[in-house]
Write an enzyme that holds these catalytic residues in place. Sequence first.
Site, PDB file in Angstrom:
ATOM      1  N   HIS A 138       0.828  -1.217   0.000  1.00 11.59           N
ATOM      2  CA  HIS A 138       0.000   0.000   0.000  1.00 11.59           C
ATOM      3  C   HIS A 138       0.860   1.264   0.000  1.00 11.59           C
ATOM      4  CE1 HIS A 138      -0.548   0.053   4.688  1.00 11.59           C
ATOM      5  NE2 HIS A 138       0.411   0.862   4.357  1.00 11.59           N
ATOM      6  N   GLU A 143      -4.945   0.169  -0.422  1.00  4.39           N
ATOM      7  CA  GLU A 143      -4.680  -1.256  -0.226  1.00  4.39           C
ATOM      8  C   GLU A 143      -4.730  -1.979  -1.579  1.00  4.39           C
ATOM      9  OE1 GLU A 143      -3.552  -1.786   2.571  1.00  4.39           O
ATOM     10  OE2 GLU A 143      -4.884  -1.423   4.263  1.00  4.39           O
TER      11      GLU A 143
HETATM   12  C1  F6R Z   1       1.097   6.757   6.419  1.00 10.37           C
HETATM   13  C2  F6R Z   1       0.752   5.914   5.282  1.00 10.37           C
HETATM   14  C3  F6R Z   1       1.222   4.511   5.151  1.00 10.37           C
HETATM   15  C4  F6R Z   1       2.613   4.257   5.740  1.00 10.37           C
HETATM   16  C5  F6R Z   1       3.008   2.783   5.590  1.00 10.37           C
HETATM   17  C6  F6R Z   1       4.368   2.491   6.207  1.00 10.37           C
HETATM   18  O1  F6R Z   1       0.531   8.039   6.305  1.00 10.37           O
HETATM   19  O2  F6R Z   1       0.038   6.363   4.434  1.00 10.37           O
HETATM   20  O3  F6R Z   1       1.220   4.139   3.796  1.00 10.37           O
HETATM   21  O4  F6R Z   1       3.544   5.073   5.084  1.00 10.37           O
HETATM   22  O5  F6R Z   1       2.041   1.978   6.191  1.00 10.37           O
HETATM   23  O6  F6R Z   1       4.282   2.732   7.575  1.00 10.37           O
HETATM   24  P1  F6R Z   1       5.564   2.633   8.526  1.00 10.37           P
HETATM   25  O7  F6R Z   1       6.448   3.773   8.151  1.00 10.37           O
HETATM   26  O8  F6R Z   1       5.011   2.791   9.921  1.00 10.37           O
HETATM   27  O9  F6R Z   1       6.193   1.298   8.275  1.00 10.37           O
END
Ligand code: F6R
Length: 250
Positions: A138, A143
Amino acid sequence: MDVIVVKDYESLSTQACRMVSGQVQSKANSVLGLATGGTPEGMYQALIEEYAAGNLSFQETRTFNLDEYIGLPTDHSLSYHSYMYKQLFNHIDIPPENIHLPDGNASDLQAECKKYEAFIHEAGGIDLQILGLGHNGHIGFNEPETSFASRTHIIELDNETREANARFFEQKEDVPKRAITMGIETILSARKVLVLVSSADKAEAVKDMVCREITSAFPATVLQKHPAVTVLVDEKAALRLPQERITRYE
Ligand code: F6R
């Protein structure tokens, strides 16, 4: 797609900060698309330090966040609104009216999605979009199987996403089931995109984003179509990348 590999999370944060600072220094009224999550925290900290050192001002910068949970009060400590103020906005000189996040508590959520798109359009579009990467591919909260033509919309979060984000909540049941997210077309409309990925558990996802054929089963593959994408990864996240797909090491 430029794929830049840096040593570790610290270098990733410094390098990402350099790119965002460069954008803001070359165009003071830049429109930034911002992400939440664990990965950009170090970059936000580095930007705060640059601001505190007097090297950077956000007086004219406008920001649009990628997404927000639906149904979590705006002032809830785990809303993306709270995240952004805590991680960045409280510590820099950006005027509050320049900050935009989708309102996950709007009484008419469809109208809110339309309004958000209109605001982005009125601001002249996004100059630099920051993205993280989900294990399931995603980007934003788009998704798998989200339409590539999507604009800001309401999404049902995947089980995997709710599990990944449960680390911030007391229990998985507390993670909201829905969110408002910029669409894939919204993201692709940004003039430049910077994708940040750190740690070994994302190595497979990084390989898929860069090497797999473009498929809505793994939304991040769509970024291969964008003319100005920089993928910034640390060595652990780059573990599964074929050598020939790496542009350079820094
Ligand atoms: C956040 C978002 C998500 C995150 C992704 C990675 O605003 O849109 O796409 O960038 O889930 O999250 P982390 O950095 O927590 O692994």
